[in-house]
Design an enzyme around this catalytic site. Structure first.
Site, PDB file in Angstrom:
ATOM      1  N   GLU A  91      34.488 -16.497 -79.535  1.00  0.00           N
ATOM      2  CA  GLU A  91      33.995 -15.694 -78.419  1.00  0.00           C
ATOM      3  C   GLU A  91      33.671 -16.570 -77.204  1.00  0.00           C
ATOM      4  O   GLU A  91      32.596 -16.499 -76.624  1.00  0.00           O
ATOM      5  CB  GLU A  91      32.776 -14.880 -78.849  1.00  0.00           C
ATOM      6  CG  GLU A  91      33.107 -13.954 -80.008  1.00  0.00           C
ATOM      7  CD  GLU A  91      32.000 -12.970 -80.347  1.00  0.00           C
ATOM      8  OE1 GLU A  91      30.829 -13.324 -80.216  1.00  0.00           O
ATOM      9  OE2 GLU A  91      32.345 -11.843 -80.753  1.00  0.00           O
ATOM     10  N   ARG A 149      42.286  -8.932 -86.396  1.00  0.00           N
ATOM     11  CA  ARG A 149      41.111  -9.807 -86.350  1.00  0.00           C
ATOM     12  C   ARG A 149      40.533 -10.030 -87.750  1.00  0.00           C
ATOM     13  O   ARG A 149      39.969 -11.089 -88.028  1.00  0.00           O
ATOM     14  CB  ARG A 149      40.074  -9.179 -85.414  1.00  0.00           C
ATOM     15  CG  ARG A 149      38.762  -9.893 -85.407  1.00  0.00           C
ATOM     16  CD  ARG A 149      37.908  -9.368 -84.280  1.00  0.00           C
ATOM     17  NE  ARG A 149      36.497  -9.574 -84.540  1.00  0.00           N
ATOM     18  CZ  ARG A 149      35.523  -9.095 -83.783  1.00  0.00           C
ATOM     19  NH1 ARG A 149      35.818  -8.362 -82.716  1.00  0.00           N
ATOM     20  NH2 ARG A 149      34.269  -9.330 -84.068  1.00  0.00           N
ATOM     21  N   ASP A 169      32.555  -7.303 -87.966  1.00  0.00           N
ATOM     22  CA  ASP A 169      31.310  -7.631 -87.261  1.00  0.00           C
ATOM     23  C   ASP A 169      30.199  -6.622 -87.566  1.00  0.00           C
ATOM     24  O   ASP A 169      29.927  -5.755 -86.745  1.00  0.00           O
ATOM     25  CB  ASP A 169      31.593  -7.663 -85.752  1.00  0.00           C
ATOM     26  CG  ASP A 169      30.499  -8.350 -84.965  1.00  0.00           C
ATOM     27  OD1 ASP A 169      29.623  -8.964 -85.588  1.00  0.00           O
ATOM     28  OD2 ASP A 169      30.533  -8.286 -83.731  1.00  0.00           O
ATOM     29  N   GLU A 226      22.059  -4.242 -84.820  1.00  0.00           N
ATOM     30  CA  GLU A 226      22.889  -4.267 -83.614  1.00  0.00           C
ATOM     31  C   GLU A 226      23.821  -3.063 -83.501  1.00  0.00           C
ATOM     32  O   GLU A 226      23.861  -2.397 -82.471  1.00  0.00           O
ATOM     33  CB  GLU A 226      23.710  -5.561 -83.596  1.00  0.00           C
ATOM     34  CG  GLU A 226      24.701  -5.617 -82.460  1.00  0.00           C
ATOM     35  CD  GLU A 226      25.598  -6.838 -82.504  1.00  0.00           C
ATOM     36  OE1 GLU A 226      25.346  -7.766 -83.288  1.00  0.00           O
ATOM     37  OE2 GLU A 226      26.574  -6.854 -81.729  1.00  0.00           O
ATOM     38  N   GLU A 281      26.026   6.431 -91.425  1.00  0.00           N
ATOM     39  CA  GLU A 281      27.481   6.271 -91.587  1.00  0.00           C
ATOM     40  C   GLU A 281      28.193   7.590 -91.288  1.00  0.00           C
ATOM     41  O   GLU A 281      29.213   7.623 -90.604  1.00  0.00           O
ATOM     42  CB  GLU A 281      27.800   5.819 -93.014  1.00  0.00           C
ATOM     43  CG  GLU A 281      29.294   5.656 -93.275  1.00  0.00           C
ATOM     44  CD  GLU A 281      29.604   5.164 -94.681  1.00  0.00           C
ATOM     45  OE1 GLU A 281      28.772   5.378 -95.587  1.00  0.00           O
ATOM     46  OE2 GLU A 281      30.677   4.570 -94.873  1.00  0.00           O
TER      47      GLU A 281
END
Ligand code: GCU
Length: 848
Positions: free
Chosen positions: A301, A350, A379, A407, A525
C-alpha cells in the site's frame, strides 16, 4: 467451574464509565460470608517495586479488599505460608520455602494456581506468569467462584501482542475511540497514566506485548527524544509484564531523521544501511532494554521496502532480524503485501498475493522473524476463508493478525462479537500433507515445530473512557487475550466471564448480553454482505456504511465482478484466478467445486448467476434479499433486548449502550435497503416476497410540501430511500417540509431518516399540527427519544449524504389523527443543509 449462589448485586463502583474495563472488582454484597475462604495474608516473593510479582501483590490486596471488604496485609519475601496467598515464581518459592511438593509443567509465562490447601499458591514460570495467575485468581473470586482448583496453565503461543495503529500526531488509523494514549504532536505524551492502566488490562488477559505505533510508520519515531519517550512508555508498562514493540518505516535511513545519520540509500544489504539499523536498534535497547521487537509493513500500500532495490522480502526482514538478534528481539514481518491490479484481467487476484510473494521465500527468513498474516487473504472482511499462506510456509514462524477494532465491521457503532468469526479461522483445518493442520496449531508453532509464533490483535484503544469506543465492544478485547492464551476456549464461556466481571451475574443480564452478542456477527454478515461477498462497504472512503459499487472498477482488488447477470469472483483453478489451488489438495478440492463450497463462501470462490440455487434451496439473489431483511430485523431485537436491562445494570452504561443499539437498529436498515436496492437494480430480479422498494409506511421527504427545501439526488443512489433526499436551499435559512397525514388515527412510532455529515450541526424540529413531537441536532451524536447521547458515535464520519452519514431517530408512541399536518423544520449549519430522507409512520411492532 461451579459458581456459588451468592447475591452478586453489588454496590456499584463509583463511576461506571468503562475505564476499569473488566477489572472493576465491584463489591459483592454478602461477601463477608466468604472471608474465611479468602487468605488473610499475601506473600509477594519479590519486594522490588515495579516487578510483576510486586504488582501482583498489590493487585490481589486491592481486589480482595474491593470485592470482599477483607483487608489482607502484603509481605514482601518469605512469610508463614499458612492461611496466606503466596505469589511469585517457582524459583522464588523454592528459595523462600525450600521445596515445592508438586512439579507443575510450565512453559514461558505459564502459572500454577492452587486453592486446595491452606495456602493459595500462585506460582509463575516467570514473574509475568505469576501476575497472570494472580489475575486469574481475582477473576474467579470476582465472579464468586470459590471452587477448589489446582492446575497449571500455559499459553498456547509465546507471542500474544496487540498492534496499535497510533500516529505520532495523536490520531489513530482505524481507531474509533478518540486520540492516542501514547502520542500527541509528534512526541510521546507526558502523562502516561492511561498507558499503565492499559498495560494492567492487557496483563489481566495474558497479553505480553504492544506495538505502540502505526504499521504505516513514521521515521521521526527514531528521533532521540522519541526513543527516550519509548523508554518512558516501556517503563509504564513493565510492572505489568507488557513489553513494547515498534513499527518501522523501511526507508528511515533516507528520511532525514533529526538526530540520526542521513543516508542516500535504504537498500537492505548495503553495509551503511545495515549499520544504520544496528545503531538505531542499539539506541532503542538502551532506552528499552527489554524491547520485544519490530513490526514491519514493507512494499505494501505504497510503503517502501526491499523490492525497491530488487531485494527479496526475506532480505528486508532479515535486515531487522540481524539488528535485533543480539538483543533477543523478534521481527514481525507483515504478509500484507500486494500490488494494484486490473479487473479486466480475469486471472488477477489480490487473494493470491501473499502466497505468491512469500511461498518462494520459505526457509530464507532468520529464526527471529515471524510472518504476521491477516486471518483472511484480503482484509478483515466479515467472512473470509483462512489465508492460504498459513499452509504454505512450513519452515517459517507465523502469527495470525486479527482485528479487534471493527474497521469493516461497524466501527464499534454496531455490536459485533468477533470470537465466533475468529474461531472459523483458528479451527480451520488446512490438511497440509493430509495431516490435521488447524490454523491455531500452525501459528502456535506446534504443527510445523517452530519455536516462535502467535497472535497480533489490532486494537487501537484511544483516550475515550470506554477504551475502544463502546462498552460492549470490549468483550472483543477480553476474548482476544483469552483466545491467544487458549484458542480452544469456548467463545460463549469467555463472553460470560466478561459479562459477570464487566456488569454483574444477574442471569437476565448474562442471558441478554450473551444472546445479543452471539447473534451479532451473523446479523452483521447478513445485512452487510452474505454468501462470502465481503463487507459491501465503501472501500475507497470510510469503510463504514454501505457502498457496494466501490468494490469494483478499482485497482484494489476487492472485487465482486457483479454485472446484470452474474456475481462473485471465480477463484477456481479450472477457470479462474487459481486461488483455490493455493490451499492443500484436500481443501482445494472443496473450494474448486460449487457443490462442496459452503454457501457462506460461494461468491468468494465462484462467479455465478443470480439465479443459481443454493444448498438452502433459494436462489443467490433471493438469499441476498432474505438475509439482508433477516439481519436488519435481528438488529432491531438488540435494542429491545437491551431495553430489558434497565435497572439491572448501572444507568451510565445502560444509557450509553442504549443509544448505540438504537443507532445500530436504524443503520442496519440503511445497510439492508442500500444493498437490496443496489442488487435489485443491477439484476432486475424482483424480491419474491415483494419487500424490496415497497415501503407503505414511508413518507419520502421529496414528496412533502417544501418551503426553503429542495430535492437532492443522493449518490450513491441506494443510500437514500427512493434515491432522493431534500436539503435546504441555502446554508443559512431554515426549510420546512410538511405533509397532511392520510394514515388511520392511532399510535405510531415516528422514525426520521436524515443525514449527519461532519462539518455542521444542523438542527430539526418535528411537529404535528404545530405541536412539537421531537427536536434533535445532527452533530454526530446519536439520539434516543428526546435526549442526546453523551458521547460521539466515533465511526469515521462523512462529508457527503451517503450510507455512512445516513442515520435514523425514532420518537415512540406518538398519537396521530388522520388529517394531522406533520411538519419538519430543518435549520442548516455550515455545510450541513439539514438533509432529510424520509419519515416512517410505523404502527406498533412494524419496522421499516
Ligand atoms: C487496511 C486498512 C489500512 C491499513 C492496512 C494494513 O487496508 O484499511 O488502514 O493500513 O489495512 O493493515 O496495513
Amino acid at each position: 467451574m461451579r459458581l456459588l449462589a451468592i447475591p452478586l448485586f453489588a454496590g456499584l463502583a463509583a463511576a461506571e464509565n468503562g475505564l476499569a474495563a473488566w477489572l472493576r472488582y465491584a463489591p459483592l454484597s454478602g461477601a463477608q460470608h466468604f472471608h474465611n475462604s479468602l487468605p488473610s495474608h499475601i506473600v509477594a516473593l519479590n519486594s522490588t517495586l515495579g516487578s510483576p510479582v510486586y504488582t501482583a501483590g498489590q493487585e490481589l490486596q486491592n481486589g480482595i479488599q474491593s470485592i470482599y471488604g477483607k483487608q489482607c496485609d502484603v509481605h514482601q519475601g518469605h512469610w508463614d505460608a499458612a492461611s496466606s496467598l503466596v505469589v511469585g515464581t517457582i524459583d522464588q518459592y523454592k528459595k523462600a520455602y525450600g521445596s515445592l511438593s508438586i512439579n507443575p509443567d510450565l512453559t514461558g509465562d505459564g502459572y500454577w494456581l492452587s486453592t486446595e490447601g491452606s495456602t493459595v499458591q500462585i506460582l509463575g514460570q516467570n514473574e509475568r506468569g505469576a501476575l497472570y495467575g494472580a489475575f486469574q485468581y481475582l477473576s474467579m473470586i470476582a465472579q464468586g467462584n470459590f471452587t477448589r482448583v489446582a492446575y497449571a496453565s500455559n499459553p498456547d503461543a509465546p507471542i500474544r501482542w496487540t498492534n496499535e495503529w497510533d500516529n505520532l500526531d495523536g490520531s489513530i488509523e482505524r481507531g474509533f475511540a478518540g486520540n492516542s494514549i501514547f502520542f500527541a504532536n509528534g512526541v510521546v505524551v507526558s502523562n502516561l497514566t492511561r498507558v499503565s492502566e492499559y498495560a494492567r488490562i492487557l496483563a489481566s488477559i495474558g497479553i505480553n506485548g504492544v506495538v505502540v505505533n502505526n504499521v504505516n510508520a513514521n521515521a521521526s519515531l527514531l528521533r532521540p527524544g522519541n526513543i527516550q519517550g519509548l523508554g518512558r512508555i516501556a517503563d509504564a508498562m513493565r510492572p505489568y509484564g507488557v513489553q513494547i514493540g515498534v513499527s518501522l518505516f523501511f526507508s528511515s535511513p533516507t528520511s532525514a531523521v533529526q538526530g540520526q545519520a542521513n543516508l542516500t540509500t535504504f537498500d537492505p544489504i548495503d553495509e551503511s544501511v545495515v549499520s544504520w539499523w544496528a545503531n538505531v536498534t542499539d539506541q532503542i535497547y538502551e532506552a528499552v532494554p527489554d524491547m520485544a521487537g519490530y513490526l514491519v509493513k514493507a512494499n505494501s500500500e505504497g510503503q517502501p521496502g526491499p523490492l525497491t532495490y530488487n531485494r527479496t522480502l526475506a532480505q528486508g526482514a532479515n535486515l531487522f532480524a540481524k539488528a535485533l538478534q543480539p538483543h533477543g528481539g523478534v521481527v514481525m514481518f507483515r504478509a500484507f503485501v500486494y500490488n494494484q491490479l486490473n479487473e479486466s484481467d480475469w486471472k488477477a487476484d489480490r487473494a493470491n498475493a501473499a502466497v505468491d510473494f512469500f511461498k518462494p521465500l520459505d526457509g530464507e527468513f532468520d529464526d527471529n522473524v515471524v510472518i504476521q498474516i491477516k486471518y483472511g487473504p484480503i482484509d478483515f472482511q466479515v467472512r473470509e476463508p483462512a489465508s492460504p499462506l498459513f499452509a504454505n510456509i512450513p519452515q517459517s514462524n507465523t502469527a495470525i493478525e486479527l482485528q479487534v477494532t471493527q474497521e469493516y465491521l461497524g466501527q464499534q457503532c454496531h455490536l459485533v462479537y468477533l470470537p465466533p468469526l475468529w474461531k472459523t479461522i483458528l479451527d480451520f483445518d488446512m490438511r497440509v500433507d493430509n495431516e490435521p493442520s488447524l490454523v491455531r496449531n500452525i501459528v502456535s508453532g506446534q504443527r510445523f515445530k517452530k519455536a516462535l509464533g502467535g497472535y497480533a490483535g489490532v486494537v487501537n484503544v484511544g483516550t475515550n473512557e470506554t477504551w475502544i469506543g463502546s462498552h460492549l465492544a470490549m468483550s472483543n478485547l477480553y476474548a482476544y487475550g483469552r483466545l491467544a492464551w487458549d484458542p480452544t476456549s469456548d467463545p460463549t464461556s469467555i463472553l460470560q466471564d466478561w459479562i459477570r466481571l464487566t456488569f454483574n451475574a444477574d442471569p437476565s443480564v448474562i442471558n441478554t448480553i450473551t444472546q445479543m452478542s452471539l447473534e451479532s456477527w451473523p446479523a452483521y454478515e447478513n445485512y452487510s454482505g452474505n454468501l462470502g461477498e465481503q463487507t459491501l462497504t465503501d472501500i475507497l472512503y470510510t469503510h463504514f456504511g454501505p457502498n457496494p459499487q466501490t468494490q469494483d472498477n478499482t485497482a484494489w482488488g476487492q472485487w465482486t465482478r457483479a454485472d446484470h447477470n452474474m456475481i462473485g469472483m471465480d477463484r477456481t483453478v479450472s477457470n479462474g484466478t487459481g486461488n483455490s489451488g493455493q490451499y492443500p489438495p484436500a481443501v482445494a478440492t472443496d473450494y474448486e467445486n460449487i457443490a462442496t463450497t459452503p454457501d457462506n463462501l460461494l461468491l468468494w470462490f465462484h462467479h455465478v448467476n443470480y439465479t443459481t440455487v443454493l444448498k438452502s434451496g433459494v436462489s443467490v439473489i433471493q438469499d441476498f434479499y432474505n438475509q439482508h431483511y433477516a439481519g436488519a430485523a435481528t438488529a432491531q431485537t438488540f435494542l429491545s433486548q437491551w431495553q430489558l436491562l434497565q435497572g439491572k445494570i448501572d444507568d451510565e452504561r445502560f444509557t450509553d449502550q442504549l443509544y448505540r443499539q438504537s443507532y445500530q437498529a436504524g443503520h442496519a436498515l440503511v445497510w439492508r435497503d442500500a444493498i437490496v436496492n443496489f442488487y435489485h437494480n443491477l439484476s432486475g430480479i424482483a424480491d419474491k416476497e415483494g419487500r424490496v422498494g415497497n415501503h407503505p409506511y414511508r413518507i419520502e421527504a421529496e414528496d412533502m410540501e417544501l418551503e426553503g427545501y429542495v430535492k437532492y439526488a443522493v449518490s450513491p443512489f441506494e443510500a437514500a430511500s427512493n434515491a432522493m433526499a431534500i436539503v435546504t436551499s441555502t446554508n443559512t435559512t431554515a426549510g420546512t417540509a410538511s405533509y397532511t397525514l392520510t394514515c388511520g388515527t392511532g399510535t405510531y412510532d415516528l422514525a426520521v431518516n436524515y443525514f449527519d455529515q461532519i462539518g455542521g450541526n444542523a438542527s430539526y424540529v418535528m411537529s404535528l399540527n404545530n405541536k412539537t413531537v421531537g427536536e434533535w441536532t445532527a452533530n454526530f451524536r446519536p439520539w434516543i427519544g428526546n435526549s442526546e447521547g453523551p458521547r460521539v458515535l466515533g465511526h469515521t464520519p462523512s462529508i457527503y449524504l451517503d450510507g455512512h452519514s445516513a442515520i435514523r431517530v425514532t420518537f415512540g408512541n406518538v398519537s396521530v389523527t388522520k388529517g394531522d399536518v406533520l411538519k419538519i423544520v430543518g435549520t442548516p449549519d455550515r455545510i450541513e443543509k439539514a438533509p432529510l430522507d424520509y419519515i416512517s409512520l410505523l404502527p406498533v411492532g412494524v419496522v421499516d
